[in-house]
Design a protein around this motif. Structure first.
Motif, PDB file in Angstrom:
ATOM      1  N   PHE A   1     -13.974 -66.299 -77.709  1.00 26.40           N
ATOM      2  CA  PHE A   1     -14.597 -64.611 -77.041  1.00 26.40           C
ATOM      3  C   PHE A   1     -15.777 -64.466 -77.315  1.00 26.40           C
ATOM      4  O   PHE A   1     -16.200 -64.830 -78.268  1.00 26.40           O
ATOM      5  CB  PHE A   1     -13.881 -63.816 -77.849  1.00 26.40           C
ATOM      6  CG  PHE A   1     -11.990 -63.949 -77.310  1.00 26.40           C
ATOM      7  CD1 PHE A   1     -11.254 -63.091 -76.713  1.00 26.40           C
ATOM      8  CD2 PHE A   1     -11.426 -64.592 -78.449  1.00 26.40           C
ATOM      9  CE1 PHE A   1      -9.752 -63.664 -76.650  1.00 26.40           C
ATOM     10  CE2 PHE A   1     -10.289 -64.952 -78.328  1.00 26.40           C
ATOM     11  CZ  PHE A   1      -9.168 -64.614 -77.398  1.00 26.40           C
ATOM     12  N   ASP A   2     -15.874 -64.152 -75.864  1.00 31.46           N
ATOM     13  CA  ASP A   2     -17.617 -63.659 -76.158  1.00 31.46           C
ATOM     14  C   ASP A   2     -18.094 -62.683 -75.856  1.00 31.46           C
ATOM     15  O   ASP A   2     -18.207 -61.097 -75.283  1.00 31.46           O
ATOM     16  CB  ASP A   2     -18.565 -64.228 -74.603  1.00 31.46           C
ATOM     17  CG  ASP A   2     -19.773 -64.023 -74.525  1.00 31.46           C
ATOM     18  OD1 ASP A   2     -20.159 -63.917 -75.735  1.00 31.46           O
ATOM     19  OD2 ASP A   2     -20.416 -63.806 -73.909  1.00 31.46           O
ATOM     20  N   CYS A   3     -17.705 -61.734 -77.370  1.00 27.38           N
ATOM     21  CA  CYS A   3     -17.939 -60.164 -77.878  1.00 27.38           C
ATOM     22  C   CYS A   3     -17.435 -60.435 -79.542  1.00 27.38           C
ATOM     23  O   CYS A   3     -17.778 -60.916 -80.241  1.00 27.38           O
ATOM     24  CB  CYS A   3     -16.217 -59.408 -77.473  1.00 27.38           C
ATOM     25  SG  CYS A   3     -14.907 -59.955 -78.333  1.00 27.38           S
ATOM     26  N   PRO A   4     -18.244 -59.376 -79.216  1.00 27.97           N
ATOM     27  CA  PRO A   4     -17.989 -58.552 -81.464  1.00 27.97           C
ATOM     28  C   PRO A   4     -16.946 -59.056 -81.801  1.00 27.97           C
ATOM     29  O   PRO A   4     -15.778 -59.076 -81.932  1.00 27.97           O
ATOM     30  CB  PRO A   4     -19.343 -57.689 -81.448  1.00 27.97           C
ATOM     31  CG  PRO A   4     -19.343 -56.753 -80.169  1.00 27.97           C
ATOM     32  CD  PRO A   4     -18.815 -57.815 -79.277  1.00 27.97           C
ATOM     33  N   ALA A   5     -17.234 -59.503 -83.129  1.00 24.33           N
ATOM     34  CA  ALA A   5     -16.132 -59.793 -83.862  1.00 24.33           C
ATOM     35  C   ALA A   5     -16.121 -59.412 -85.098  1.00 24.33           C
ATOM     36  O   ALA A   5     -17.356 -59.799 -86.053  1.00 24.33           O
ATOM     37  CB  ALA A   5     -16.044 -61.591 -83.430  1.00 24.33           C
ATOM     38  N   PHE A   6     -15.469 -59.345 -86.085  1.00 22.74           N
ATOM     39  CA  PHE A   6     -15.458 -59.319 -87.207  1.00 22.74           C
ATOM     40  C   PHE A   6     -13.936 -60.121 -88.191  1.00 22.74           C
ATOM     41  O   PHE A   6     -13.253 -59.868 -87.361  1.00 22.74           O
ATOM     42  CB  PHE A   6     -14.196 -57.292 -87.475  1.00 22.74           C
ATOM     43  CG  PHE A   6     -15.378 -56.404 -86.797  1.00 22.74           C
ATOM     44  CD1 PHE A   6     -16.672 -56.106 -87.790  1.00 22.74           C
ATOM     45  CD2 PHE A   6     -15.769 -55.903 -85.670  1.00 22.74           C
ATOM     46  CE1 PHE A   6     -17.856 -55.028 -87.437  1.00 22.74           C
ATOM     47  CE2 PHE A   6     -16.641 -55.300 -85.584  1.00 22.74           C
ATOM     48  CZ  PHE A   6     -17.779 -54.763 -86.266  1.00 22.74           C
TER      49      PHE A   6
ATOM     50  N   PRO B   1     -11.180 -58.716 -74.518  1.00 18.54           N
ATOM     51  CA  PRO B   1     -11.570 -57.642 -75.957  1.00 18.54           C
ATOM     52  C   PRO B   1     -12.991 -57.217 -75.281  1.00 18.54           C
ATOM     53  O   PRO B   1     -13.519 -58.041 -75.539  1.00 18.54           O
ATOM     54  CB  PRO B   1     -11.050 -58.521 -76.923  1.00 18.54           C
ATOM     55  CG  PRO B   1     -11.267 -59.494 -76.691  1.00 18.54           C
ATOM     56  CD  PRO B   1     -11.176 -59.817 -75.213  1.00 18.54           C
ATOM     57  N   GLU B   2     -12.759 -56.215 -76.356  1.00 17.50           N
ATOM     58  CA  GLU B   2     -14.279 -55.218 -76.028  1.00 17.50           C
ATOM     59  C   GLU B   2     -15.167 -56.404 -77.932  1.00 17.50           C
ATOM     60  O   GLU B   2     -15.769 -56.197 -78.461  1.00 17.50           O
ATOM     61  CB  GLU B   2     -14.474 -53.918 -76.723  1.00 17.50           C
ATOM     62  CG  GLU B   2     -14.456 -53.418 -74.801  1.00 17.50           C
ATOM     63  CD  GLU B   2     -14.120 -52.069 -75.195  1.00 17.50           C
ATOM     64  OE1 GLU B   2     -14.392 -51.463 -76.023  1.00 17.50           O
ATOM     65  OE2 GLU B   2     -13.686 -51.534 -74.229  1.00 17.50           O
ATOM     66  N   VAL B   3     -13.968 -55.857 -78.771  1.00 16.49           N
ATOM     67  CA  VAL B   3     -13.958 -56.075 -80.051  1.00 16.49           C
ATOM     68  C   VAL B   3     -12.902 -57.180 -80.261  1.00 16.49           C
ATOM     69  O   VAL B   3     -11.345 -56.774 -80.262  1.00 16.49           O
ATOM     70  CB  VAL B   3     -14.061 -55.178 -80.849  1.00 16.49           C
ATOM     71  CG1 VAL B   3     -13.805 -55.461 -82.358  1.00 16.49           C
ATOM     72  CG2 VAL B   3     -15.597 -54.199 -80.577  1.00 16.49           C
TER      73      VAL B   3
END
Length: 233
Positions: A126-131, A58-60
């Protein structure tokens, strides 16, 4: 559950029961680059199993773990019946027992910790931005046709806590979630404003199988919110 092939996604939502509304909305809209999963399904331990999601890129990442803590604390009337002050809400019922907000904060903070730990475990894969995602807003009222989660079925004789008190507990829970996730560098995305009536309660047509969960229409509003905040962050 994901298949075995690598899949590039714009948004991956991992969580528990509140992820279902988003999953159904994404399927109904045939969104191939947005996936949502209740991580307990297909997991022998009913917990996050990173091997099941290793093919997803994922990107996010959006985390939707826990989220029912405000209901556990305040959906059913307590003995004694209580109320508390919580700005900016000015309502207070004077014939109820006054509880200090700090005591309720401590109780909710303790309950939120478990969902936070599960979310951080998923985030580490995961190595992506997280919310993080706030849960659905509280419902205003129930009727004779309303079904509540089975966890509360043996307690309903005590009655449902008045909506204004549950609204304050929800606001408190979201504030504590925001604080807890922020300490790990994860912003909290609020529930979509379009899902709220004029007083801040979840619209009746957006209820899921019970009024503490959203349905696919609510999930669609969440997807719009995620596209605004997560993708454009």
């Amino acid at each position: 559950m994901p298949n075995d092939t690598s899949l590039n996604l714009k948004i991956l939502v991992l969580g528990e029961s509140h992820a279902t509304a988003i999953s159904r909305a994404a399927e109904e809209l045939s969104l191939e680059t947005i996936k949502a999963f209740d991580v307990r399904r297909g997991s022998p331990s009913k917990k996050f199993c990173r091997d099941q999601y290793s093919s997803l890129k994922p990107e996010v990442l959006v985390l939707a773990f826990g989220g029912t803590e405000h209901n556990i604390v305040g959906l059913i009337e307590a003995d004694p019946k209580f109320d508390f002050y919580w700005p900016p809400f000015s309502d207070y019922c004077s014939d109820r027992h006054l509880l200090p907000a700090s005591a309720l904060e401590e109780l909710l903070r303790h309950r939120i910790r478990s969902g936070l730990d599960r979310a951080l475990d998923a985030r580490s894969a995961f190595d992506c931005p997280a919310f993080a995602l706030a849960p659905p807003p509280p419902f205003r009222k129930v009727d004779e046709m309303t079904l509540l989660p089975s966890a509360f079925s043996g307690l309903l004789e005590a009655g449902i806590t008045p909506a204004p008190i549950r609204r304050k507990l929800y606001a408190m829970g979201c504030a504590l979630m925001r604080e807890a996730y922020a300490s790990h560098g994860i912003p909290l995305i609020e529930a979509p404003t379009a899902a709220l009536d004029e007083d801040g309660y979840l619209h009746r047509h957006l209820w899921g199988r019970d009024p503490t969960h959203g349905n696919h229409r609510y999930g669609s509003l969440v997807l719009d919110r995620l596209s605004e905040e997560a993708i454009n962050a």
